[in-house]
Design a protein around this motif. Sequence first.
Motif, PDB file in Angstrom:
ATOM      1  N   GLY A 161       0.860  -1.142  -0.261  1.00 66.19           N
ATOM      2  CA  GLY A 161      -0.025   0.039  -0.130  1.00 66.19           C
ATOM      3  C   GLY A 161       0.948   1.108  -0.091  1.00 66.19           C
ATOM      4  O   GLY A 161       1.428   1.448   0.873  1.00 66.19           O
ATOM      5  N   GLN A 162       1.011   1.909  -1.214  1.00 66.44           N
ATOM      6  CA  GLN A 162       1.979   3.137  -1.268  1.00 66.44           C
ATOM      7  C   GLN A 162       0.685   4.134  -1.865  1.00 66.44           C
ATOM      8  O   GLN A 162      -0.155   3.898  -2.170  1.00 66.44           O
ATOM      9  N   ASP A 163       0.971   5.374  -1.441  1.00 70.00           N
ATOM     10  CA  ASP A 163       0.132   6.561  -1.811  1.00 70.00           C
ATOM     11  C   ASP A 163       1.011   7.766  -1.899  1.00 70.00           C
ATOM     12  O   ASP A 163       1.763   8.191  -1.183  1.00 70.00           O
ATOM     13  N   GLN A 164       1.043   8.094  -3.239  1.00 71.54           N
ATOM     14  CA  GLN A 164       1.974   9.618  -3.296  1.00 71.54           C
ATOM     15  C   GLN A 164       1.532  10.773  -2.616  1.00 71.54           C
ATOM     16  O   GLN A 164       1.939  11.632  -2.565  1.00 71.54           O
ATOM     17  N   GLN A 165       0.000  10.675  -2.253  1.00 72.59           N
ATOM     18  CA  GLN A 165      -0.349  11.921  -1.273  1.00 72.59           C
ATOM     19  C   GLN A 165      -0.271  11.762   0.052  1.00 72.59           C
ATOM     20  O   GLN A 165      -0.586  12.570   0.825  1.00 72.59           O
ATOM     21  N   TRP A 166       0.464  10.703   0.540  1.00 70.90           N
ATOM     22  CA  TRP A 166       0.647  10.377   2.078  1.00 70.90           C
ATOM     23  C   TRP A 166       1.034  11.532   2.550  1.00 70.90           C
ATOM     24  O   TRP A 166       0.483  11.771   3.820  1.00 70.90           O
ATOM     25  N   ASP A 167       2.237  12.351   1.890  1.00 69.52           N
ATOM     26  CA  ASP A 167       2.846  12.943   2.848  1.00 69.52           C
ATOM     27  C   ASP A 167       1.981  14.269   2.977  1.00 69.52           C
ATOM     28  O   ASP A 167       1.961  15.152   4.076  1.00 69.52           O
ATOM     29  N   ALA A 168       1.031  14.723   2.007  1.00 72.62           N
ATOM     30  CA  ALA A 168       0.259  15.885   2.178  1.00 72.62           C
ATOM     31  C   ALA A 168      -0.843  15.512   3.289  1.00 72.62           C
ATOM     32  O   ALA A 168      -1.190  16.371   3.772  1.00 72.62           O
ATOM     33  N   LEU A 169      -1.244  14.290   3.077  1.00 72.49           N
ATOM     34  CA  LEU A 169      -2.297  13.858   3.961  1.00 72.49           C
ATOM     35  C   LEU A 169      -1.725  13.985   5.411  1.00 72.49           C
ATOM     36  O   LEU A 169      -2.333  14.471   6.336  1.00 72.49           O
ATOM     37  N   LYS A 170      -0.479  13.298   5.756  1.00 70.82           N
ATOM     38  CA  LYS A 170       0.094  13.364   6.960  1.00 70.82           C
ATOM     39  C   LYS A 170       0.344  14.616   7.323  1.00 70.82           C
ATOM     40  O   LYS A 170      -0.038  15.193   8.657  1.00 70.82           O
ATOM     41  N   ALA A 171       0.869  15.645   6.521  1.00 64.59           N
ATOM     42  CA  ALA A 171       1.231  17.356   7.178  1.00 64.59           C
ATOM     43  C   ALA A 171      -0.072  17.750   7.334  1.00 64.59           C
ATOM     44  O   ALA A 171      -0.089  18.761   8.164  1.00 64.59           O
ATOM     45  N   ALA A 172      -1.277  17.438   6.687  1.00 64.63           N
ATOM     46  CA  ALA A 172      -2.707  18.031   6.878  1.00 64.63           C
ATOM     47  C   ALA A 172      -3.181  17.187   8.090  1.00 64.63           C
ATOM     48  O   ALA A 172      -4.234  17.669   8.777  1.00 64.63           O
ATOM     49  N   HIS A 173      -2.872  16.145   8.796  1.00 64.67           N
ATOM     50  CA  HIS A 173      -3.332  15.719  10.093  1.00 64.67           C
ATOM     51  C   HIS A 173      -4.510  14.984   9.696  1.00 64.67           C
ATOM     52  O   HIS A 173      -5.491  14.974  10.468  1.00 64.67           O
ATOM     53  N   ALA A 174      -4.723  14.436   8.598  1.00 63.58           N
ATOM     54  CA  ALA A 174      -5.976  13.982   8.129  1.00 63.58           C
ATOM     55  C   ALA A 174      -6.328  12.712   8.670  1.00 63.58           C
ATOM     56  O   ALA A 174      -5.379  11.719   8.956  1.00 63.58           O
ATOM     57  N   ARG A 175      -7.618  12.396   8.899  1.00 66.77           N
ATOM     58  CA  ARG A 175      -8.158  11.055   9.167  1.00 66.77           C
ATOM     59  C   ARG A 175      -9.041  10.823   7.934  1.00 66.77           C
ATOM     60  O   ARG A 175      -9.553  11.557   7.162  1.00 66.77           O
ATOM     61  N   ILE A 176      -8.637   9.422   7.439  1.00 71.32           N
ATOM     62  CA  ILE A 176      -9.179   8.803   6.216  1.00 71.32           C
ATOM     63  C   ILE A 176     -10.586   7.842   6.837  1.00 71.32           C
ATOM     64  O   ILE A 176     -10.063   6.945   7.542  1.00 71.32           O
ATOM     65  N   ASN A 177     -11.514   8.084   6.346  1.00 72.78           N
ATOM     66  CA  ASN A 177     -12.925   7.212   6.474  1.00 72.78           C
ATOM     67  C   ASN A 177     -13.222   6.965   4.883  1.00 72.78           C
ATOM     68  O   ASN A 177     -12.955   7.502   4.139  1.00 72.78           O
ATOM     69  N   ALA A 178     -14.189   6.052   4.924  1.00 76.15           N
ATOM     70  CA  ALA A 178     -14.628   5.565   3.745  1.00 76.15           C
ATOM     71  C   ALA A 178     -16.171   5.091   3.898  1.00 76.15           C
ATOM     72  O   ALA A 178     -16.606   4.649   4.925  1.00 76.15           O
ATOM     73  N   THR A 179     -16.804   5.001   2.720  1.00 78.42           N
ATOM     74  CA  THR A 179     -18.139   4.443   2.697  1.00 78.42           C
ATOM     75  C   THR A 179     -18.035   3.186   1.683  1.00 78.42           C
ATOM     76  O   THR A 179     -17.099   3.373   0.937  1.00 78.42           O
ATOM     77  N   ALA A 180     -18.858   2.341   1.728  1.00 74.65           N
ATOM     78  CA  ALA A 180     -18.939   1.387   0.524  1.00 74.65           C
ATOM     79  C   ALA A 180     -20.255   1.017   0.216  1.00 74.65           C
ATOM     80  O   ALA A 180     -21.250   0.989   1.149  1.00 74.65           O
ATOM     81  N   THR A 181     -20.549   1.019  -0.960  1.00 73.86           N
ATOM     82  CA  THR A 181     -21.786   0.629  -1.592  1.00 73.86           C
ATOM     83  C   THR A 181     -21.751  -0.551  -2.569  1.00 73.86           C
ATOM     84  O   THR A 181     -20.872  -0.738  -3.438  1.00 73.86           O
ATOM     85  N   PRO A 182     -22.531  -1.563  -2.153  1.00 81.78           N
ATOM     86  CA  PRO A 182     -22.562  -2.957  -2.968  1.00 81.78           C
ATOM     87  C   PRO A 182     -22.683  -2.543  -4.510  1.00 81.78           C
ATOM     88  O   PRO A 182     -23.276  -1.623  -4.865  1.00 81.78           O
ATOM     89  N   VAL A 183     -21.702  -3.291  -5.372  1.00 88.13           N
ATOM     90  CA  VAL A 183     -21.761  -3.248  -6.646  1.00 88.13           C
ATOM     91  C   VAL A 183     -22.819  -4.339  -7.151  1.00 88.13           C
ATOM     92  O   VAL A 183     -22.707  -5.306  -6.965  1.00 88.13           O
ATOM     93  N   GLY A 184     -23.703  -3.734  -8.144  1.00 90.46           N
ATOM     94  CA  GLY A 184     -24.699  -4.738  -8.775  1.00 90.46           C
ATOM     95  C   GLY A 184     -24.391  -5.511  -9.717  1.00 90.46           C
ATOM     96  O   GLY A 184     -25.106  -5.939 -10.527  1.00 90.46           O
ATOM     97  N   ASP A 185     -23.036  -5.813  -9.864  1.00 89.15           N
ATOM     98  CA  ASP A 185     -22.770  -6.848 -10.799  1.00 89.15           C
ATOM     99  C   ASP A 185     -23.468  -8.219 -10.564  1.00 89.15           C
ATOM    100  O   ASP A 185     -23.900  -8.680  -9.540  1.00 89.15           O
ATOM    101  N   ASP A 186     -23.575  -9.040 -11.705  1.00 84.41           N
ATOM    102  CA  ASP A 186     -24.107 -10.246 -11.661  1.00 84.41           C
ATOM    103  C   ASP A 186     -23.357 -11.445 -11.081  1.00 84.41           C
ATOM    104  O   ASP A 186     -22.600 -12.035 -12.124  1.00 84.41           O
ATOM    105  N   LEU A 187     -22.896 -11.569  -9.882  1.00 82.81           N
ATOM    106  CA  LEU A 187     -22.009 -12.100  -9.422  1.00 82.81           C
ATOM    107  C   LEU A 187     -22.535 -13.656  -8.957  1.00 82.81           C
ATOM    108  O   LEU A 187     -23.881 -13.834  -8.647  1.00 82.81           O
TER     109      LEU A 187
END
Length: 170
Positions: free
Chosen positions: A92-118
């Motif tokens: 897991g690498q992220d080119q923006q991590w240094d900017a996120l860290k400098a900004a003292h950010a918390r990262i959250n997310a939402t998930a929505t099920p994908v309607g693929d025909d699994l």
Amino acid sequence: MALGSVALVSGCGASSPSAPDHSLSVTSGPDTPRSTSTNSLVNASPQDVCSDLGIASVAGDTSVDYGPADARRRAAQQYGTPALQQQWAGSGQDQQWDALKAAHARINATATPVGDDLPPAQNGQASAAATITPTATLPNGQHQPMTTFVIYCGLQQVNGAWRVTTVNLA
């Protein structure tokens, strides 16, 4: 402050053994975006486990995490099989991590099920997919959208609970 987008790619990263657990209990319907991950896999559906893994794979606190690999490691430990845990160890690498860290950010997310025909779950095997929408939150309350991605999971039933065996990101 614009932080740009964040991408998940394989690579090396340091991990923090004392990093906090970012999982919380939630309830949601089949089409309701999930905003945090659950603590228990026993009653979770394959869709819930895949969604929760996706959320946990990006959730973090830049004031305590060494890098995005910490979130991936926690996610794999909580929702994955030993093979996935080994595959995601330190990834897991992220080119923006240094900017996120400098900004003292918390990262959250939402998930929505994908309607693929699994295919339906059978013989202890299942597939699921979810759209993961991460957001960085700055200390001043400003929200910075990050790159949305789709996670496709292969799952296996282990000791009565669904565990993620394989992951593809799109």
